[in-house]
Design a protein around this motif. Sequence first.
Motif, PDB file in Angstrom:
ATOM      1  N   PHE A 382      51.993  -6.526  20.850  1.00  0.00           N
ATOM      2  CA  PHE A 382      51.812  -7.768  21.797  1.00  0.00           C
ATOM      3  C   PHE A 382      53.070  -8.673  21.691  1.00  0.00           C
ATOM      4  CE2 PHE A 382      47.385  -6.205  21.614  1.00  0.00           C
ATOM      5  CZ  PHE A 382      47.036  -6.374  22.900  1.00  0.00           C
ATOM      6  N   ASP A 383      53.796  -8.407  20.812  1.00  0.00           N
ATOM      7  CA  ASP A 383      55.229  -9.087  20.844  1.00  0.00           C
ATOM      8  C   ASP A 383      56.218  -8.336  21.709  1.00  0.00           C
ATOM      9  OD1 ASP A 383      54.195 -10.972  18.951  1.00  0.00           O
ATOM     10  OD2 ASP A 383      54.986  -9.623  17.256  1.00  0.00           O
ATOM     11  N   ASN A 384      55.785  -7.181  22.287  1.00  0.00           N
ATOM     12  CA  ASN A 384      56.661  -6.524  23.086  1.00  0.00           C
ATOM     13  C   ASN A 384      56.103  -6.293  24.688  1.00  0.00           C
ATOM     14  OD1 ASN A 384      57.905  -3.977  24.614  1.00  0.00           O
ATOM     15  ND2 ASN A 384      59.047  -3.570  22.527  1.00  0.00           N
ATOM     16  N   ASP A 385      56.946  -7.030  25.498  1.00  0.00           N
ATOM     17  CA  ASP A 385      56.280  -7.177  26.890  1.00  0.00           C
ATOM     18  C   ASP A 385      56.228  -5.646  27.648  1.00  0.00           C
ATOM     19  OD1 ASP A 385      56.210  -9.830  26.959  1.00  0.00           O
ATOM     20  OD2 ASP A 385      58.135 -10.232  27.933  1.00  0.00           O
ATOM     21  N   GLU A 386      57.129  -4.814  27.076  1.00  0.00           N
ATOM     22  CA  GLU A 386      56.935  -3.353  27.855  1.00  0.00           C
ATOM     23  C   GLU A 386      55.652  -2.873  27.237  1.00  0.00           C
ATOM     24  OE1 GLU A 386      59.713   0.590  28.433  1.00  0.00           O
ATOM     25  OE2 GLU A 386      60.445  -0.763  27.197  1.00  0.00           O
ATOM     26  N   ALA A 387      55.375  -2.948  25.759  1.00  0.00           N
ATOM     27  CA  ALA A 387      54.138  -2.211  25.282  1.00  0.00           C
ATOM     28  C   ALA A 387      53.100  -3.113  26.089  1.00  0.00           C
ATOM     29  CB  ALA A 387      54.231  -2.428  23.847  1.00  0.00           C
ATOM     30  N   VAL A 388      52.831  -3.995  26.426  1.00  0.00           N
ATOM     31  CA  VAL A 388      51.762  -4.700  26.821  1.00  0.00           C
ATOM     32  C   VAL A 388      51.558  -4.265  28.295  1.00  0.00           C
ATOM     33  CG1 VAL A 388      50.858  -7.071  27.616  1.00  0.00           C
ATOM     34  CG2 VAL A 388      52.029  -6.654  25.492  1.00  0.00           C
ATOM     35  N   GLY A 389      52.797  -3.928  29.097  1.00  0.00           N
ATOM     36  CA  GLY A 389      52.631  -3.512  30.230  1.00  0.00           C
ATOM     37  C   GLY A 389      52.057  -2.038  30.237  1.00  0.00           C
ATOM     38  N   TYR A 390      52.747  -1.217  29.250  1.00  0.00           N
ATOM     39  CA  TYR A 390      52.146   0.158  29.190  1.00  0.00           C
ATOM     40  C   TYR A 390      50.522  -0.090  29.088  1.00  0.00           C
ATOM     41  CZ  TYR A 390      51.585   4.873  27.198  1.00  0.00           C
ATOM     42  OH  TYR A 390      51.133   6.063  26.724  1.00  0.00           O
ATOM     43  N   LEU A 391      50.052  -0.853  28.164  1.00  0.00           N
ATOM     44  CA  LEU A 391      48.646  -0.911  27.847  1.00  0.00           C
ATOM     45  C   LEU A 391      48.063  -1.281  29.199  1.00  0.00           C
ATOM     46  CD1 LEU A 391      46.282  -1.345  26.002  1.00  0.00           C
ATOM     47  CD2 LEU A 391      46.994  -3.633  25.674  1.00  0.00           C
ATOM     48  N   ALA A 392      48.438  -2.174  30.080  1.00  0.00           N
ATOM     49  CA  ALA A 392      47.810  -2.482  31.317  1.00  0.00           C
ATOM     50  C   ALA A 392      47.623  -1.375  32.043  1.00  0.00           C
ATOM     51  CB  ALA A 392      48.727  -3.675  31.905  1.00  0.00           C
ATOM     52  N   ASP A 393      48.843  -0.613  32.154  1.00  0.00           N
ATOM     53  CA  ASP A 393      48.674   0.650  33.079  1.00  0.00           C
ATOM     54  C   ASP A 393      47.582   1.680  32.624  1.00  0.00           C
ATOM     55  OD1 ASP A 393      50.727  -0.227  34.383  1.00  0.00           O
ATOM     56  OD2 ASP A 393      52.493   0.828  33.436  1.00  0.00           O
ATOM     57  N   ARG A 394      47.529   1.689  31.336  1.00  0.00           N
ATOM     58  CA  ARG A 394      46.756   2.873  30.757  1.00  0.00           C
ATOM     59  C   ARG A 394      45.155   2.283  31.134  1.00  0.00           C
ATOM     60  NH1 ARG A 394      47.931   4.263  24.737  1.00  0.00           N
ATOM     61  NH2 ARG A 394      46.942   6.167  25.129  1.00  0.00           N
ATOM     62  N   LEU A 395      44.986   0.928  30.790  1.00  0.00           N
ATOM     63  CA  LEU A 395      43.706   0.602  31.260  1.00  0.00           C
ATOM     64  C   LEU A 395      43.295   0.623  32.674  1.00  0.00           C
ATOM     65  CD1 LEU A 395      43.569  -2.752  28.825  1.00  0.00           C
ATOM     66  CD2 LEU A 395      42.375  -0.554  28.484  1.00  0.00           C
ATOM     67  N   ALA A 396      44.325   0.360  33.527  1.00  0.00           N
ATOM     68  CA  ALA A 396      44.136   0.388  34.999  1.00  0.00           C
ATOM     69  C   ALA A 396      43.823   1.881  35.337  1.00  0.00           C
ATOM     70  CB  ALA A 396      45.303  -0.016  35.840  1.00  0.00           C
ATOM     71  N   ARG A 397      44.350   2.805  34.646  1.00  0.00           N
ATOM     72  CA  ARG A 397      44.112   4.299  35.173  1.00  0.00           C
ATOM     73  C   ARG A 397      42.998   4.739  34.731  1.00  0.00           C
ATOM     74  NH1 ARG A 397      49.756   4.809  33.282  1.00  0.00           N
ATOM     75  NH2 ARG A 397      49.013   5.483  31.365  1.00  0.00           N
ATOM     76  N   LEU A 398      42.432   4.237  33.686  1.00  0.00           N
ATOM     77  CA  LEU A 398      41.083   4.201  33.026  1.00  0.00           C
ATOM     78  C   LEU A 398      39.829   3.761  33.841  1.00  0.00           C
ATOM     79  CD1 LEU A 398      39.561   5.820  30.579  1.00  0.00           C
ATOM     80  CD2 LEU A 398      39.678   3.614  29.275  1.00  0.00           C
ATOM     81  N   GLY A 399      40.042   2.837  34.702  1.00  0.00           N
ATOM     82  CA  GLY A 399      39.462   2.249  35.638  1.00  0.00           C
ATOM     83  C   GLY A 399      38.723   0.878  35.263  1.00  0.00           C
ATOM     84  N   VAL A 400      39.285   0.411  34.041  1.00  0.00           N
ATOM     85  CA  VAL A 400      38.792  -1.012  33.775  1.00  0.00           C
ATOM     86  C   VAL A 400      39.047  -1.917  34.576  1.00  0.00           C
ATOM     87  CG1 VAL A 400      39.104  -2.613  31.746  1.00  0.00           C
ATOM     88  CG2 VAL A 400      39.058  -0.379  31.234  1.00  0.00           C
TER      89      VAL A 400
END
Length: 483
Positions: A382-400
């Motif tokens: 969570f200290d890396n903004d790009e990693a946080v954005g990648y997590l958000a993309d994965r959660l969105a694709r999963l349907g969260v």
Amino acid sequence: MTTFVDRVVLHLQAGDGGHGCVSIHREKFKPFGGPDGGNGGHGGSVSLVVDPQVHTLLDFHFRPHVKAENGRGGAGSNRDGGNGADLVLKVPDGTVVQTSDGTVLADMVGAGTTFEVARGGRGGRGNASLANARRKAPGFAELGEPGEQLDVVLELKSVADVGLVGFPSAGKSSLISVISAAKPKIADYPFTTLVPNLGVVRLDNHTFTVADVPGLIPGAATGKGLGLEFLRHVERCAVLVHVIDTATLEPGRDPLADIDTIEAELAEYGGLADRPRLVALNKVDVPDGRDLAEIVRPDLEARGLRVFEVSAATREGLKELMYAMAELVEQSRAAAPPAEPTRIVIRPKAVDDAGFTIEAEDDGSYTVRGVRPQRWVRQTNFDNDEAVGYLADRLARLGVEEQLAKAGAQPGDLVRIGDREFDWQPTLYAGAEFVPGARGRDVRLEEKPTRANAAERLAARKARRQRPADEVEPAPADGNDAE
């Protein structure tokens, strides 16, 4: 001090997964070598296996904290980290694995039985494995997943065919020392036996095991004496033998009362009503003991019990008792269902299984539960903004994101995933496409600057210079000044 331990609390820690590596290939005349960060290794798991050579839990009593090896981190040049070594703990046959609240996890019976009690964490992927057509050079990598950590209780329940039960000093240890090769401690005072003793009896073509359980007293099932600690060792016995001291000089003691007392304790402990019983009237080599045995034998037989007058000192009647034990053991083995090989059970995932659930809490927050979302959060830096954005993309694709909206979540609501809390901002993640930028940054997470740009400043200046409409003089209608 006794060296027999049949109950321990084990603190287990599986190995953590190694972190993935962030690396860009650099070589002369190759300025765009691409990502080459390797993956982290998986952490080691902790497993229990039944070893016939182990008879006690003594080792775990002195070393209750157990930790498996961690996985190693990845490195550049596509070098993956090594996996942590699995830790295999040897336990005796008959060990029951349960949680602190008493939930049974495994009942380990039979040599070679294995149970994985703590799973190691997954290794994080390096940026080489995370690259795709749009994110060609990721500036982040996944963290290693922590290994499972839990406390379990190991209880040893002896695996024996015949259990000898009775009052202290009834002659159980002497009896097992005569019919088998076991060498328990024998003395003329109560509670000589402090630990269960196992002996193997070989009679013609019959072979069975006999357990000498420490003496029981009234109230043993509720914690008095040593009964509560060792009554568990008769749970697996197929046959129970009441060893009765017919030569006792204690007031108020007689064979019928002894059997009634022991049966009451067994009934209170529970689960032993269906086991066949035999009665061994011991110490008939003493004249008073033989006379008492002859007196009470008709009453015991009237109860439907098979009675044997024996003497561990002179070995009188032991042969008949051993044959009766062998007969009941063979009947129990014949009635038991045949052992089946372990089957591999495949449980396919349901078609409509989204892999997560969303629960609305009383405080207005929302909790997301699921194996994949929780693992993704644990592996995100969570200290890396790009990693946080990648997590958000994965959660969105999963349907969260979609399910949160359907559950009634509003922007700014608190959302929990695992041990992390977020302020939900759906417009920040779900509606925006990823735009490659500097490594380690995600433009979708950057706050918009508050300073106006050049065009906005020019428009503001023009607006300030323009006179208000009420201050502008109207033009004459015919162009001539009025006289």
